[in-house]
Motif scaffolding. Structure first.
Motif, PDB file in Angstrom:
ATOM      1  N   ALA A 104       7.043  12.144   2.714  1.00 63.48           N
ATOM      2  CA  ALA A 104       7.504  11.508   1.479  1.00 63.48           C
ATOM      3  C   ALA A 104       6.597  10.299   1.248  1.00 63.48           C
ATOM      4  O   ALA A 104       5.796   9.948   2.113  1.00 63.48           O
ATOM      5  CB  ALA A 104       8.961  11.076   1.605  1.00 63.48           C
ATOM      6  N   LEU A 105       6.717   9.678   0.095  1.00 62.61           N
ATOM      7  CA  LEU A 105       5.911   8.487  -0.164  1.00 62.61           C
ATOM      8  C   LEU A 105       6.243   7.403   0.853  1.00 62.61           C
ATOM      9  O   LEU A 105       7.407   7.195   1.192  1.00 62.61           O
ATOM     10  CB  LEU A 105       6.180   7.946  -1.564  1.00 62.61           C
ATOM     11  N   LEU A 106       5.216   6.732   1.330  1.00 58.74           N
ATOM     12  CA  LEU A 106       5.383   5.632   2.280  1.00 58.74           C
ATOM     13  C   LEU A 106       4.820   4.362   1.665  1.00 58.74           C
ATOM     14  O   LEU A 106       3.764   4.390   1.025  1.00 58.74           O
ATOM     15  CB  LEU A 106       4.618   5.914   3.576  1.00 58.74           C
ATOM     16  N   TYR A 107       5.513   3.262   1.885  1.00 64.78           N
ATOM     17  CA  TYR A 107       5.059   1.964   1.394  1.00 64.78           C
ATOM     18  C   TYR A 107       4.950   1.004   2.570  1.00 64.78           C
ATOM     19  O   TYR A 107       5.827   0.964   3.431  1.00 64.78           O
ATOM     20  CB  TYR A 107       6.048   1.396   0.366  1.00 64.78           C
ATOM     21  N   GLU A 127      -0.049  -3.506   9.428  1.00 62.21           N
ATOM     22  CA  GLU A 127      -1.256  -2.798   9.844  1.00 62.21           C
ATOM     23  C   GLU A 127      -0.986  -1.304   9.927  1.00 62.21           C
ATOM     24  O   GLU A 127       0.084  -0.884  10.365  1.00 62.21           O
ATOM     25  CB  GLU A 127      -1.729  -3.289  11.213  1.00 62.21           C
ATOM     26  N   VAL A 128      -1.972  -0.524   9.492  1.00 62.47           N
ATOM     27  CA  VAL A 128      -1.927   0.931   9.610  1.00 62.47           C
ATOM     28  C   VAL A 128      -3.276   1.397  10.135  1.00 62.47           C
ATOM     29  O   VAL A 128      -4.295   0.761   9.902  1.00 62.47           O
ATOM     30  CB  VAL A 128      -1.614   1.624   8.261  1.00 62.47           C
ATOM     31  N   ASP A 129      -3.252   2.495  10.847  1.00 60.00           N
ATOM     32  CA  ASP A 129      -4.483   3.050  11.405  1.00 60.00           C
ATOM     33  C   ASP A 129      -4.765   4.365  10.689  1.00 60.00           C
ATOM     34  O   ASP A 129      -3.937   5.280  10.707  1.00 60.00           O
ATOM     35  CB  ASP A 129      -4.304   3.278  12.908  1.00 60.00           C
ATOM     36  N   LEU A 130      -5.904   4.425  10.027  1.00 59.51           N
ATOM     37  CA  LEU A 130      -6.310   5.617   9.283  1.00 59.51           C
ATOM     38  C   LEU A 130      -7.624   6.145   9.840  1.00 59.51           C
ATOM     39  O   LEU A 130      -8.462   5.372  10.294  1.00 59.51           O
ATOM     40  CB  LEU A 130      -6.521   5.282   7.798  1.00 59.51           C
ATOM     41  N   ALA A 166       0.869  -1.176   0.000  1.00 60.36           N
ATOM     42  CA  ALA A 166       0.000   0.000   0.000  1.00 60.36           C
ATOM     43  C   ALA A 166       0.904   1.224   0.000  1.00 60.36           C
ATOM     44  O   ALA A 166       1.908   1.268   0.709  1.00 60.36           O
ATOM     45  CB  ALA A 166      -0.904   0.009   1.225  1.00 60.36           C
ATOM     46  N   GLU A 167       0.538   2.198  -0.809  1.00 62.29           N
ATOM     47  CA  GLU A 167       1.338   3.412  -0.956  1.00 62.29           C
ATOM     48  C   GLU A 167       0.540   4.600  -0.425  1.00 62.29           C
ATOM     49  O   GLU A 167      -0.622   4.784  -0.775  1.00 62.29           O
ATOM     50  CB  GLU A 167       1.672   3.624  -2.428  1.00 62.29           C
TER      51      GLU A 167
END
Length: 163
Positions: free
Chosen positions: A46-49, A55-58, A10-11
Motif C-alpha cells: 500500500a502507499l507508504l509515507y 531514514e530509508v534504505d533504497l 516522502a511517498e
C-alpha cells in the motif's frame, strides 16, 4: 543506499522495495510484505509515507530516483546528524504543547464542574430543597439556572473524558 527525508514527507508506491528499521516496520506492518525480517527488507503493498527526518534504505542511486523522491530525499551521508535531531526536537514541543492544552482544558472543565456543583448545592440549601432526591418541576423552577449550568458542565466534562 540510505536516504533521509528532507522534504515534508516522502511517498512510496505499491511494490517499492525498501530496507527499514524494526520500529519503522512495526509502525507500517499493515502496509508491508516482509521479505527478510533480519535485514529489514520489505515491499510496500500500500502507499507508504515517511516524515521529515526518517531514514530509508533504497537500492537506487540518487541520480536514478524519481523526481518526486529526489526532491524529498537526500543521501544520509550528506545530512548532518545534528540537523536530523533538530527536526525531531522541533516537532516534540508541538506535541507537548497540544497535550498541555488538553490538560489545561480538562482542568478548566473540572473547575467549571466543581463550581457548578457547589452553586447548585448552595441554591438547594438556600431554597430549603432536598439534595437526596429528584426535584419536582416546581422545586426545580427555583434553581433552574444552577441546574442547567450543572447539566452543561457535566456534559462538557463527560464528553472531554469520553464517558
Amino acid at each position: 543506499m540510505k536516504y533521509t527525508v528532507t522534504g515534508r514527507f516522502a511517498e512510496f508506491g505499491v511494490g517499492q522495495q525498501l530496507r527499514l528499521a524494526a520500529q519503522q516496520i512495526d509502525a507500517r506492518r499493515h502496509a508491508l510484505e516482509i521479505i527478510d525480517k533480519a535485514k529489514g527488507s520489505v515491499s510496500a503493498i500500500a502507499l507508504l509515507y515517511f516524515k521529515q527526518g526518517e531514514e530509508v534504505d533504497l537500492a537506487v542511486k540518487p541520480e536514478d530516483l524519481p523526481r518526486h523522491l529526489a526532491t524529498n530525499l537526500t543521501p544520509s551521508s550528506k545530512v548532518p546528524a545534528e540537523q536530523k535531531q533538530q527536526r525531531t526536537a522541533a516537532r516534540k514541543p508541538e506535541v507537548a504543547s497540544a497535550n498541555d492544552a488538553a490538560v489545561d482544558d480538562l482542568d478548566a472543565l473540572e473547575a467549571r464542574l466543581d463550581g457548578a456543583e457547589k452553586a447548585y448545592a448552595e441554591a438547594l440549601q438556600k431554597q430549603g430543597l432536598p439534595d437526596d432526591r429528584d426535584l419536582t418541576d416546581e422545586e426545580r423552577g427555583h434553581v433552574v439556572s444552577e441546574a442547567d449550568e450543572l447539566a452543561a458542565a457535566k456534559a462538557a466534562y463527560d464528553e472531554a473524558v469520553g464517558a
